[in-house]
Scaffold this motif. Structure first.
Motif, PDB file in Angstrom:
ATOM      1  N   SER A 349       0.855  -1.182   0.000  1.00  0.00           N
ATOM      2  CA  SER A 349       0.000   0.000   0.000  1.00  0.00           C
ATOM      3  C   SER A 349       0.895   1.237   0.000  1.00  0.00           C
ATOM      4  CB  SER A 349      -0.895  -0.005   1.237  1.00  0.00           C
ATOM      5  OG  SER A 349      -1.650   1.177   1.307  1.00  0.00           O
ATOM      6  N   GLY A 350       0.587   2.195  -0.864  1.00  0.00           N
ATOM      7  CA  GLY A 350       1.403   3.389  -0.993  1.00  0.00           C
ATOM      8  C   GLY A 350       2.411   3.328  -2.126  1.00  0.00           C
ATOM      9  N   ASP A 351       2.571   2.151  -2.739  1.00  0.00           N
ATOM     10  CA  ASP A 351       3.495   2.016  -3.872  1.00  0.00           C
ATOM     11  C   ASP A 351       2.976   2.776  -5.087  1.00  0.00           C
ATOM     12  OD1 ASP A 351       5.372   0.524  -2.595  1.00  0.00           O
ATOM     13  OD2 ASP A 351       4.769  -1.405  -3.466  1.00  0.00           O
ATOM     14  N   GLU A 352       3.901   3.313  -5.863  1.00  0.00           N
ATOM     15  CA  GLU A 352       3.547   3.891  -7.154  1.00  0.00           C
ATOM     16  C   GLU A 352       3.644   2.790  -8.202  1.00  0.00           C
ATOM     17  OE1 GLU A 352       4.569   8.093  -8.566  1.00  0.00           O
ATOM     18  OE2 GLU A 352       6.009   6.855  -9.683  1.00  0.00           O
ATOM     19  N   THR A 364       0.247   6.052 -14.629  1.00  0.00           N
ATOM     20  CA  THR A 364       0.920   5.939 -13.327  1.00  0.00           C
ATOM     21  C   THR A 364      -0.039   6.319 -12.207  1.00  0.00           C
ATOM     22  OG1 THR A 364       3.068   6.456 -14.314  1.00  0.00           O
ATOM     23  CG2 THR A 364       2.869   6.732 -11.940  1.00  0.00           C
ATOM     24  N   ILE A 365      -0.129   5.464 -11.191  1.00  0.00           N
ATOM     25  CA  ILE A 365      -1.043   5.674 -10.068  1.00  0.00           C
ATOM     26  C   ILE A 365      -0.312   5.345  -8.765  1.00  0.00           C
ATOM     27  CG2 ILE A 365      -3.156   4.861  -8.931  1.00  0.00           C
ATOM     28  CD1 ILE A 365      -4.271   4.132 -11.634  1.00  0.00           C
ATOM     29  N   LYS A 366      -0.598   6.112  -7.716  1.00  0.00           N
ATOM     30  CA  LYS A 366      -0.117   5.750  -6.387  1.00  0.00           C
ATOM     31  C   LYS A 366      -1.250   5.054  -5.646  1.00  0.00           C
ATOM     32  CE  LYS A 366       2.425   7.459  -2.402  1.00  0.00           C
ATOM     33  NZ  LYS A 366       3.069   8.634  -1.745  1.00  0.00           N
ATOM     34  N   LEU A 367      -1.006   3.796  -5.266  1.00  0.00           N
ATOM     35  CA  LEU A 367      -2.059   3.003  -4.620  1.00  0.00           C
ATOM     36  C   LEU A 367      -2.055   3.253  -3.111  1.00  0.00           C
ATOM     37  CD1 LEU A 367      -1.952  -0.458  -6.426  1.00  0.00           C
ATOM     38  CD2 LEU A 367      -3.583   1.399  -6.711  1.00  0.00           C
ATOM     39  N   ALA A 405       8.349  -0.199 -10.841  1.00  0.00           N
ATOM     40  CA  ALA A 405       9.773  -0.022 -11.124  1.00  0.00           C
ATOM     41  C   ALA A 405      10.602  -0.720 -10.047  1.00  0.00           C
ATOM     42  CB  ALA A 405      10.119   1.456 -11.186  1.00  0.00           C
ATOM     43  N   VAL A 406      11.675  -1.370 -10.489  1.00  0.00           N
ATOM     44  CA  VAL A 406      12.593  -2.027  -9.552  1.00  0.00           C
ATOM     45  C   VAL A 406      13.572  -0.987  -9.043  1.00  0.00           C
ATOM     46  CG1 VAL A 406      14.382  -3.777  -9.336  1.00  0.00           C
ATOM     47  CG2 VAL A 406      12.381  -4.221 -10.758  1.00  0.00           C
ATOM     48  N   LYS A 407      13.715  -0.896  -7.736  1.00  0.00           N
ATOM     49  CA  LYS A 407      14.612   0.101  -7.128  1.00  0.00           C
ATOM     50  C   LYS A 407      15.886  -0.564  -6.637  1.00  0.00           C
ATOM     51  CE  LYS A 407      10.819   3.129  -5.769  1.00  0.00           C
ATOM     52  NZ  LYS A 407      10.112   3.798  -4.633  1.00  0.00           N
TER      53      LYS A 407
END
Length: 407
Positions: A349-352, A364-367, A405-407
């Protein structure tokens, strides 16, 4: 087919999941293998019932299906081919891809009305060979990957107009000529010419001096490293106009052994690139389309032989892949302002996240809020194939892909 008005996007399918990905994301045609005579032994491939079902699905959407029979069969396999090709004809395939002249002859004998495409394994590099194969009954030639755009254009100019030309435009490249390689056979007894390549060209190699057994020395092409046989991946997404001008009929994407996500993204990217070229001739491709090819697992890209000698097409640092994005979910449906989806990889939760929709720019959405099947809020989705939902004013079609996206 008038290549100035239409370019075929030809996508790979190693199994039904990848077939559906190609169909959903804009392929004009799909190439796949049966349970024999194909150059990819590792994917699941299609039995006759599955092949018939795939053809029915494809034809309802005006998509063609080409069957790969491009292995180099040995004597003991020849007696089995007649029954095999008759059964595949009953499935309704649109063409068969062959590399061996004996197999071509048998196709004409058993299924005289079958359309024949000559595989890149045939090694077609000039108009004399293309014309001879056309005279023998080939409708299409899949040219060797070692040709420049100028050479392709000359072949087009000196062959019958109704002979179709197909070229690989994206995917893994082989260090050997048109995939004709014995390295895998020598090292691990897996024949690359019979669909079993172990890809030893991707391995790192060292040198050992005979009197110093056990002491290994790196083999340097230069200061960059030791992967002396490893080729970069091919990518021509920014050169659709040049391919059309050269007279290419079909743009072939390599990857029957790749994932369904790979097939979805790359098919979608080339579908959009072709549509852009046809609607906006002379105008460069928007970066959001060309950037899609970097959102799958890939090696560094190059343009192969299309612009002459491939000076920068070997990569010596590593034989591995670059991965910038992970698939985290696939959308099942949109209903009453809510997106319902199935999890594929862990996210929070809160991931883009980014949602890939067929034929459109990714969203692109921020969940900030995600919910389980019972409508209860979740902090993390960490169970495979877990059902969840989130609120959205924007509607997304089924099978849209959610990635991060992989960080």
């Amino acid at each position: 087919m008038d290549n100035k008005k239409t370019l075929e996007v030809l996508a790979p399918a190693g199994d039904f999941e990848r077939f559906n990905a190609a169909v959903d994301y804009g392929a004009d045609a799909v190439y796949l293998g049966g349970k024999g005579f194909g150059m990819r032994a590792s994917p699941d491939n299609f039995n006759f019932d599955e092949l018939k079902k795939a053809v029915e699905i494809a034809h309802k959407k005006n998509i063609k299906v080409y069957l790969t029979c491009n292995t180099l069969p040995r004597n003991n396999e020849i007696p089995q081919f007649g029954e095999f090709i008759l059964n595949t004809q009953e499935c309704g395939i649109d063409a068969v891809i062959v590399a061996d002249l004996g197999i071509m002859t048998l196709v004409k004998k058993f299924t005289p009305n079958m359309e024949i495409h000559m595989s890149t394994q045939t090694g077609i590099v000039n108009y004399a060979a293309a014309n001879q194969l056309y005279d023998m009954g080939a409708k299409r030639v899949v040219l060797a990957r070692e040709l420049s755009l100028e050479e392709i254009a000359e072949i087009r100019a000196k062959c019958p107009k109704d002979m179709e030309i197909e070229v690989f435009v994206h995917g893994a490249m082989c260090v050997s000529f048109s995939g004709r390689c014995l390295l895998s056979s020598y090292l691990v007894n897996r024949d690359a010419n019979r669909g079993e390549c172990a890809q030893p060209c991707r391995w790192g190699y060292h040198l050992m001096e005979e009197k110093r057994e056990g002491e290994f020395y790196p083999v340097f092409e230069d200061e960059n490293g030791t992967y002396i046989l490893n080729a970069k991946d091919l990518c021509m997404i920014n050169h659709i106009d040049k391919l059309a001008d050269a007279g290419v009929t079909s743009l072939k994407i390599e990857g029957r052994a790749k994932s369904s996500y790979y097939v979805s993204v790359i098919t979608n990217a080339y579908r959009m690139a072709v549509d852009w070229h046809l609607k906006n001739p002379g105008i460069p491709l928007p970066s959001w389309i060309s950037d899609e090819v970097f959102k799958v697992s890939h090696r560094k890209y190059c343009t192969g032989f299309f612009f002459g000698h491939p000076k920068d097409c070997q990569y010596y640092e590593t034989g591995g892949y670059i991965r910038n994005y992970d698939v985290v979910a696939v959308i099942d449906k949109y209903e009453n302002g809510r997106v319902y989806a199935t999890q594929r990889n862990r996210f929070f939760s809160g991931d883009e996240i980014e949602i890939m929709v067929p034929g459109k720019q990714p969203v692109t959405i921020k969940l900030n809020k995600i919910f389980n099947e019972n409508g209860e809020p979740l902090e993390v989705l960490n169970h495979a194939m877990m059902k969840f939902s989130f609120l959205s004013e924007m509607e997304f079609p089924p099978n849209s892909i959610i990635r991060k996206a992989v960080k």
